[in-house]
Design a protein around this motif. Structure first.
Motif, PDB file in Angstrom:
ATOM      1  N   UNK A  14       0.829  -1.209   0.000  1.00 45.37           N
ATOM      2  CA  UNK A  14       0.000   0.000   0.000  1.00 45.37           C
ATOM      3  C   UNK A  14       0.867   1.265   0.000  1.00 45.37           C
ATOM      4  N   UNK A  15       2.034   1.206   0.632  1.00 44.54           N
ATOM      5  CA  UNK A  15       2.961   2.352   0.580  1.00 44.54           C
ATOM      6  C   UNK A  15       3.472   2.560  -0.844  1.00 44.54           C
ATOM      7  N   UNK A  16       3.804   1.467  -1.525  1.00 46.52           N
ATOM      8  CA  UNK A  16       4.240   1.579  -2.925  1.00 46.52           C
ATOM      9  C   UNK A  16       3.091   2.126  -3.777  1.00 46.52           C
ATOM     10  N   UNK A  17       1.883   1.668  -3.508  1.00 46.11           N
ATOM     11  CA  UNK A  17       0.721   2.161  -4.248  1.00 46.11           C
ATOM     12  C   UNK A  17       0.575   3.673  -4.063  1.00 46.11           C
ATOM     13  N   UNK A  49       1.881   0.633 -14.122  1.00 46.65           N
ATOM     14  CA  UNK A  49       2.234  -0.782 -14.070  1.00 46.65           C
ATOM     15  C   UNK A  49       2.400  -1.235 -12.626  1.00 46.65           C
ATOM     16  N   UNK A  50       3.189  -0.509 -11.847  1.00 44.10           N
ATOM     17  CA  UNK A  50       3.404  -0.890 -10.446  1.00 44.10           C
ATOM     18  C   UNK A  50       2.114  -0.809  -9.629  1.00 44.10           C
ATOM     19  N   UNK A  51       1.264   0.165  -9.919  1.00 37.96           N
ATOM     20  CA  UNK A  51      -0.017   0.267  -9.205  1.00 37.96           C
ATOM     21  C   UNK A  51      -0.854  -0.978  -9.450  1.00 37.96           C
ATOM     22  N   UNK A  52      -0.892  -1.440 -10.697  1.00 38.19           N
ATOM     23  CA  UNK A  52      -1.659  -2.655 -10.984  1.00 38.19           C
ATOM     24  C   UNK A  52      -1.044  -3.867 -10.283  1.00 38.19           C
ATOM     25  N   UNK A  53       0.280  -3.927 -10.225  1.00 37.72           N
ATOM     26  CA  UNK A  53       0.946  -5.026  -9.509  1.00 37.72           C
ATOM     27  C   UNK A  53       0.631  -4.969  -8.008  1.00 37.72           C
ATOM     28  N   UNK A  54       0.613  -3.777  -7.452  1.00 39.39           N
ATOM     29  CA  UNK A  54       0.279  -3.624  -6.028  1.00 39.39           C
ATOM     30  C   UNK A  54      -1.130  -4.131  -5.751  1.00 39.39           C
ATOM     31  N   UNK A  55      -2.066  -3.786  -6.608  1.00 40.36           N
ATOM     32  CA  UNK A  55      -3.451  -4.236  -6.429  1.00 40.36           C
ATOM     33  C   UNK A  55      -3.513  -5.758  -6.487  1.00 40.36           C
ATOM     34  N   UNK A  59      -4.373  -7.949  -3.286  1.00 41.80           N
ATOM     35  CA  UNK A  59      -5.521  -8.846  -3.444  1.00 41.80           C
ATOM     36  C   UNK A  59      -5.161 -10.286  -3.151  1.00 41.80           C
ATOM     37  N   UNK A  60      -4.031 -10.721  -3.646  1.00 49.37           N
ATOM     38  CA  UNK A  60      -3.573 -12.093  -3.403  1.00 49.37           C
ATOM     39  C   UNK A  60      -3.339 -12.331  -1.912  1.00 49.37           C
ATOM     40  N   UNK A 102      -2.866  -3.359 -17.691  1.00 49.30           N
ATOM     41  CA  UNK A 102      -1.568  -3.875 -17.267  1.00 49.30           C
ATOM     42  C   UNK A 102      -0.917  -4.692 -18.382  1.00 49.30           C
ATOM     43  N   UNK A 103      -1.707  -5.488 -19.098  1.00 49.61           N
ATOM     44  CA  UNK A 103      -1.167  -6.308 -20.182  1.00 49.61           C
ATOM     45  C   UNK A 103      -0.470  -5.440 -21.230  1.00 49.61           C
ATOM     46  N   UNK A 104      -1.078  -4.310 -21.564  1.00 47.98           N
ATOM     47  CA  UNK A 104      -0.446  -3.403 -22.533  1.00 47.98           C
ATOM     48  C   UNK A 104       0.828  -2.801 -21.949  1.00 47.98           C
ATOM     49  N   UNK A 105       0.805  -2.474 -20.667  1.00 51.03           N
ATOM     50  CA  UNK A 105       1.978  -1.877 -20.029  1.00 51.03           C
ATOM     51  C   UNK A 105       3.147  -2.854 -19.952  1.00 51.03           C
ATOM     52  N   UNK A 106       2.834  -4.138 -19.822  1.00 49.51           N
ATOM     53  CA  UNK A 106       3.869  -5.152 -19.643  1.00 49.51           C
ATOM     54  C   UNK A 106       4.285  -5.793 -20.960  1.00 49.51           C
ATOM     55  N   UNK A 107       3.335  -6.099 -21.811  1.00 46.24           N
ATOM     56  CA  UNK A 107       3.635  -6.869 -23.027  1.00 46.24           C
ATOM     57  C   UNK A 107       3.620  -6.060 -24.315  1.00 46.24           C
TER      58      UNK A 107
END
Length: 143
Positions: A14-17, A49-55, A59-60, A102-107
């Protein structure tokens, strides 16, 4: 029931977010004065990209810790958080949109244009809301 929720990991994510939100807000503020600046484009792209990874990671951790059903993919993580009332429907719809992007940001990053980021600069508010929803859920269910 006793849950084994990794609240330290969630707090770090959440801090990274929050840092991602700060970068998005700063790049949004500067975009008018520095149109076409590749540094702003890369900063905003990486923050999204990092925000989506944080979510996804938060979530996980929530799903694992509260023993919710197993997700079948990234979008399913958002579905589970919505089903378990961690996040409201309107927030879940906007977060799903970011997770899809996120897929567009990564791939497909080589095909991204600054214009595509415009829509996502407005995501800062839902990212801050996500943090609040997670904290509320943790407070209600752990403390």
């Amino acid at each position: 029931m006793v849950y084994d929720v990794d609240t330290d990991r969630i707090e770090r994510q959440l801090r990274v977010l929050r840092d991602c939100v700060a970068v998005l807000e700063e790049t949004k503020r500067r975009r008018g004065e520095q149109e076409g600046d590749p540094v702003l484009f890369f900063a905003a792209s990486r923050a999204l990209h990092l925000a989506s990874e944080c979510i996804i990671d938060v979530g996980t951790a929530m799903i694992d810790g509260f023993i919710m059903r197993d997700p079948g993919g990234y979008l399913d993580i958002v579905d589970i958080l919505e089903d378990e009332r961690v996040i409201p429907k309107e927030g879940a719809d906007r977060i799903r949109d970011l997770v899809r992007f996120r897929d567009r940001l990564v791939r497909r990053y080589d095909e991204l244009s600054p214009g595509e980021l415009e829509k996502y600069w407005e995501q800062a508010e839902v990212l801050l809301s996500f943090e609040g929803w997670v904290r509320d859920y943790l407070r209600q269910n752990l403390f």
